[in-house]
Write a protein that holds these residues in place. Structure first.
Motif, PDB file in Angstrom:
ATOM      1  N   TYR A 190       9.386  -0.528  -3.651  1.00 15.71           N
ATOM      2  CA  TYR A 190       9.731  -1.419  -4.761  1.00 15.71           C
ATOM      3  C   TYR A 190      11.177  -1.169  -5.217  1.00 15.71           C
ATOM      4  CZ  TYR A 190       9.529  -2.965  -9.715  1.00 15.71           C
ATOM      5  OH  TYR A 190       9.772  -3.521 -10.949  1.00 15.71           O
ATOM      6  N   LYS A 209      14.452  -3.560  -4.873  1.00 15.37           N
ATOM      7  CA  LYS A 209      15.223  -3.931  -6.065  1.00 15.37           C
ATOM      8  C   LYS A 209      16.707  -3.630  -5.891  1.00 15.37           C
ATOM      9  CE  LYS A 209      14.138  -3.242 -10.214  1.00 15.37           C
ATOM     10  NZ  LYS A 209      13.812  -2.743 -11.529  1.00 15.37           N
ATOM     11  N   THR A 241       4.746  -6.542  -5.914  1.00 13.32           N
ATOM     12  CA  THR A 241       5.638  -6.498  -7.077  1.00 13.32           C
ATOM     13  C   THR A 241       4.832  -6.591  -8.369  1.00 13.32           C
ATOM     14  OG1 THR A 241       7.478  -7.457  -5.842  1.00 13.32           O
ATOM     15  CG2 THR A 241       7.580  -7.633  -8.237  1.00 13.32           C
ATOM     16  N   GLU A 243       4.492  -3.595 -11.155  1.00 19.99           N
ATOM     17  CA  GLU A 243       4.903  -3.837 -12.538  1.00 19.99           C
ATOM     18  C   GLU A 243       3.739  -3.587 -13.499  1.00 19.99           C
ATOM     19  OE1 GLU A 243       6.948  -7.605 -12.337  1.00 19.99           O
ATOM     20  OE2 GLU A 243       8.689  -6.634 -11.410  1.00 19.99           O
TER      21      GLU A 243
END
Length: 174
Positions: free
Chosen positions: A94, A98, A126, A130
């Protein structure tokens, strides 16, 4: 709030340990299991340090990253908490994504078991990560430490003596 890969790992193992770790209560230095895990990580692949790169960014520290193949290599002692290991490397992926690294993947290696687990990025990761970040934040911002887990894994945890020092009951065999 800076969330790191250890927080994501602990979210999948024990909310109490996550809370304690986040608040600076660290017991890893007292654990033979943790010491053994570090030794395995340091000695299992002695040539790896020459071949791969250590990478640190945005709260993660990857010991072995292959920039040519875009692969994170994570060495673990056992696969007892494999779900937590997968979550940890998914968090690495992740963060890499990013930061503009395209299509990274990971391999979790269990040298004592002579096993490997390939971890690929999947649709929905994702959102899942999150949500994990929000769960970590919800847990660590509580005023009180979460309750004991009372699980078999507690017996080998570096926090065992801390958590069970005044408890009449011990972890179950479940």
């Amino acid at each position: 709030m800076l969330i790191n890969a250890t927080h994501i790992n602990l979210l999948h193992v024990c909310h109490r340990e996550l809370w304690l770790h986040y608040h600076g209560v660290r017991m890893e230095h007292t654990s033979q299991t943790v010491a053994e895990g570090k030794l395995i990580g340091e000695t299992s692949y002695p040539e790896r340090a020459k071949k791969y790169t250590e990478l640190a960014m945005d709260g993660i520290k990857i010991d072995f990253y292959d920039p040519k193949e875009n692969v994170v290599h994570e060495v673990k002692k056992s696969n007892k908490v494999e779900e937590a290991h997968i979550a940890q490397v998914k968090y690495y992926l992740y963060i890499l994504r990013k930061n503009g690294i395209e299509d990274p993947s990971a391999i979790i290696e269990y040298p004592k078991l002579r096993q490997r687990q390939v971890v690929e990025w999947e649709d929905g990761d994702t959102k899942k990560i999150e949500a994990w970040k929000q769960m970590v934040e919800d847990i660590v911002t509580r005023e009180e430490c979460p309750p004991l887990l009372h699980a078999r894994i507690c017996r080998s945890c570096s926090y065992f003596d801390f958590c069970y020092s005044d408890q009449p009951d011990t972890p179950s065999n479940s």
